[in-house]
Design a protein around this motif. Structure first.
Motif, PDB file in Angstrom:
ATOM      1  N   VAL A  30     -79.467-100.641   9.333  1.00 47.40           N
ATOM      2  CA  VAL A  30     -80.353 -99.656   8.735  1.00 47.40           C
ATOM      3  C   VAL A  30     -79.630 -98.326   8.826  1.00 47.40           C
ATOM      4  N   ASP A  31     -79.318 -97.749   7.661  1.00 52.16           N
ATOM      5  CA  ASP A  31     -78.544 -96.501   7.635  1.00 52.16           C
ATOM      6  C   ASP A  31     -79.439 -95.297   7.887  1.00 52.16           C
ATOM      7  N   CYS A  32     -80.458 -95.111   7.046  1.00 48.13           N
ATOM      8  CA  CYS A  32     -81.384 -94.001   7.221  1.00 48.13           C
ATOM      9  C   CYS A  32     -82.700 -94.345   6.528  1.00 48.13           C
ATOM     10  N   PHE A  33     -83.753 -93.627   6.906  1.00 52.93           N
ATOM     11  CA  PHE A  33     -85.049 -93.894   6.308  1.00 52.93           C
ATOM     12  C   PHE A  33     -85.982 -92.711   6.494  1.00 52.93           C
ATOM     13  N   ASP A  34     -86.910 -92.576   5.575  1.00 45.65           N
ATOM     14  CA  ASP A  34     -88.052 -91.681   5.704  1.00 45.65           C
ATOM     15  C   ASP A  34     -89.166 -92.281   4.850  1.00 45.65           C
ATOM     16  N   GLU A  35     -90.244 -91.568   4.636  1.00 40.59           N
ATOM     17  CA  GLU A  35     -91.369 -92.164   3.924  1.00 40.59           C
ATOM     18  C   GLU A  35     -91.131 -92.305   2.420  1.00 40.59           C
ATOM     19  N   ARG A  36     -90.030 -91.746   1.900  1.00 43.45           N
ATOM     20  CA  ARG A  36     -89.724 -91.835   0.470  1.00 43.45           C
ATOM     21  C   ARG A  36     -88.511 -92.699   0.147  1.00 43.45           C
ATOM     22  N   MET A  37     -87.658 -92.994   1.158  1.00 49.94           N
ATOM     23  CA  MET A  37     -86.454 -93.775   0.894  1.00 49.94           C
ATOM     24  C   MET A  37     -85.990 -94.494   2.162  1.00 49.94           C
ATOM     25  N   ILE A  38     -85.545 -95.743   1.982  1.00 49.90           N
ATOM     26  CA  ILE A  38     -84.949 -96.509   3.070  1.00 49.90           C
ATOM     27  C   ILE A  38     -83.601 -97.009   2.556  1.00 49.90           C
ATOM     28  N   ASN A  39     -82.532 -96.684   3.277  1.00 50.52           N
ATOM     29  CA  ASN A  39     -81.194 -97.132   2.904  1.00 50.52           C
ATOM     30  C   ASN A  39     -80.710 -98.094   3.983  1.00 50.52           C
ATOM     31  N   LEU A  40     -80.387 -99.323   3.557  1.00 51.70           N
ATOM     32  CA  LEU A  40     -79.960-100.333   4.524  1.00 51.70           C
ATOM     33  C   LEU A  40     -78.828-101.165   3.933  1.00 51.70           C
ATOM     34  N   PHE A  41     -78.255-102.019   4.765  1.00 53.23           N
ATOM     35  CA  PHE A  41     -77.181-102.904   4.343  1.00 53.23           C
ATOM     36  C   PHE A  41     -77.609-104.342   4.582  1.00 53.23           C
ATOM     37  N   THR A  42     -77.280-105.199   3.606  1.00 54.50           N
ATOM     38  CA  THR A  42     -77.585-106.611   3.697  1.00 54.50           C
ATOM     39  C   THR A  42     -76.272-107.389   3.637  1.00 54.50           C
ATOM     40  N   THR A  43     -76.359-108.689   3.770  1.00 56.93           N
ATOM     41  CA  THR A  43     -75.163-109.525   3.661  1.00 56.93           C
ATOM     42  C   THR A  43     -74.586-109.477   2.256  1.00 56.93           C
ATOM     43  N   TYR A  44     -75.361-108.994   1.280  1.00 54.59           N
ATOM     44  CA  TYR A  44     -74.884-108.883  -0.098  1.00 54.59           C
ATOM     45  C   TYR A  44     -74.650-107.443  -0.525  1.00 54.59           C
ATOM     46  N   GLU A  46     -75.195-102.885   0.033  1.00 57.79           N
ATOM     47  CA  GLU A  46     -76.108-101.789   0.294  1.00 57.79           C
ATOM     48  C   GLU A  46     -77.358-101.934  -0.566  1.00 57.79           C
ATOM     49  N   LEU A  47     -78.514-101.602  -0.003  1.00 59.81           N
ATOM     50  CA  LEU A  47     -79.778-101.658  -0.719  1.00 59.81           C
ATOM     51  C   LEU A  47     -80.558-100.381  -0.427  1.00 59.81           C
ATOM     52  N   THR A  48     -80.985 -99.699  -1.498  1.00 59.10           N
ATOM     53  CA  THR A  48     -81.807 -98.496  -1.371  1.00 59.10           C
ATOM     54  C   THR A  48     -83.193 -98.804  -1.927  1.00 59.10           C
ATOM     55  N   ILE A  49     -84.205 -98.516  -1.118  1.00 58.34           N
ATOM     56  CA  ILE A  49     -85.596 -98.747  -1.486  1.00 58.34           C
ATOM     57  C   ILE A  49     -86.257 -97.384  -1.599  1.00 58.34           C
ATOM     58  N   LYS A  50     -86.862 -97.101  -2.755  1.00 57.09           N
ATOM     59  CA  LYS A  50     -87.527 -95.815  -2.958  1.00 57.09           C
ATOM     60  C   LYS A  50     -89.005 -96.043  -3.224  1.00 57.09           C
ATOM     61  N   GLY A  51     -89.797 -95.062  -2.807  1.00 56.64           N
ATOM     62  CA  GLY A  51     -91.227 -95.166  -3.014  1.00 56.64           C
ATOM     63  C   GLY A  51     -91.963 -94.027  -2.343  1.00 56.64           C
ATOM     64  N   SER A  67     -89.662-106.218   7.405  1.00 55.69           N
ATOM     65  CA  SER A  67     -90.781-106.074   6.477  1.00 55.69           C
ATOM     66  C   SER A  67     -91.090-104.591   6.308  1.00 55.69           C
ATOM     67  N   ILE A  68     -91.404-104.238   5.069  1.00 52.77           N
ATOM     68  CA  ILE A  68     -91.662-102.848   4.692  1.00 52.77           C
ATOM     69  C   ILE A  68     -92.954-102.813   3.889  1.00 52.77           C
ATOM     70  N   THR A  69     -93.791-101.810   4.146  1.00 50.17           N
ATOM     71  CA  THR A  69     -94.993-101.612   3.344  1.00 50.17           C
ATOM     72  C   THR A  69     -94.987-100.204   2.775  1.00 50.17           C
ATOM     73  N   GLY A  70     -95.761-100.003   1.727  1.00 48.37           N
ATOM     74  CA  GLY A  70     -95.869 -98.706   1.065  1.00 48.37           C
ATOM     75  C   GLY A  70     -95.943 -98.901  -0.435  1.00 48.37           C
ATOM     76  N   ASP A  71     -95.897 -97.808  -1.169  1.00 49.80           N
ATOM     77  CA  ASP A  71     -95.896 -97.845  -2.628  1.00 49.80           C
ATOM     78  C   ASP A  71     -94.425 -97.911  -3.068  1.00 49.80           C
ATOM     79  N   ILE A  72     -93.939 -99.107  -3.389  1.00 43.40           N
ATOM     80  CA  ILE A  72     -92.516 -99.327  -3.671  1.00 43.40           C
ATOM     81  C   ILE A  72     -92.244 -99.106  -5.154  1.00 43.40           C
ATOM     82  N   TRP A  73     -91.327 -98.165  -5.451  1.00 46.21           N
ATOM     83  CA  TRP A  73     -91.014 -97.795  -6.829  1.00 46.21           C
ATOM     84  C   TRP A  73     -89.732 -98.442  -7.330  1.00 46.21           C
ATOM     85  N   SER A  74     -88.710 -98.545  -6.469  1.00 44.75           N
ATOM     86  CA  SER A  74     -87.445 -99.105  -6.957  1.00 44.75           C
ATOM     87  C   SER A  74     -86.649 -99.738  -5.826  1.00 44.75           C
ATOM     88  N   LEU A  75     -85.841-100.726  -6.230  1.00 40.47           N
ATOM     89  CA  LEU A  75     -84.896-101.400  -5.339  1.00 40.47           C
ATOM     90  C   LEU A  75     -83.547-101.330  -6.044  1.00 40.47           C
TER      91      LEU A  75
END
Length: 94
Positions: A30-44, A46-51, A67-75
């Motif tokens: 897990v690189d960084c996160f806040d309530e609007r964006m989560i930046n993490l790394f997977t086996t495939y 980098e993945l950025t989740i926005k919402g 597991s992540i909850t919230g209003d997810i806008w983009s992956l």
């Protein structure tokens, strides 16, 4: 000409339910996160989740599940990057 990418190590799954709950496997860091964006790394890669109102509920260092909850806008996936075990930040959610 096709570039040789590193072979991913382990499975990676992503299940999005009603744009409110995201279950992931294969999380390596897990690189960084806040309530609007989560930046993490997977086996495939980098993945950025926005919402809005994003919240990390669970992280398992052993299995790489999250597991992540919230209003997810983009992956959005970025470049493939091999990361080791979860960082100190990721370990906080053990």
């Amino acid at each position: 000409m096709k570039k040789n990418l590193p072979t991913p190590t382990g499975p990676h799954h992503l299940i999005l339910e009603n744009r409110e709950k995201l279950s992931l496997s294969g999380v390596t860091d897990v690189d960084c996160f806040d309530e609007r964006m989560i930046n993490l790394f997977t086996t495939y890669g980098e993945l950025t989740i926005k919402g809005r109102g994003l919240h990390i509920n669970d992280v398992s260092v052993e299995s790489g599940d999250m597991s992540i909850t919230g209003d997810i806008w983009s992956l959005q996936y970025g470049e493939r990057d091999r990361r080791g075990p979860l960082s100190l930040l990721g370990k906080l959610f053990r």
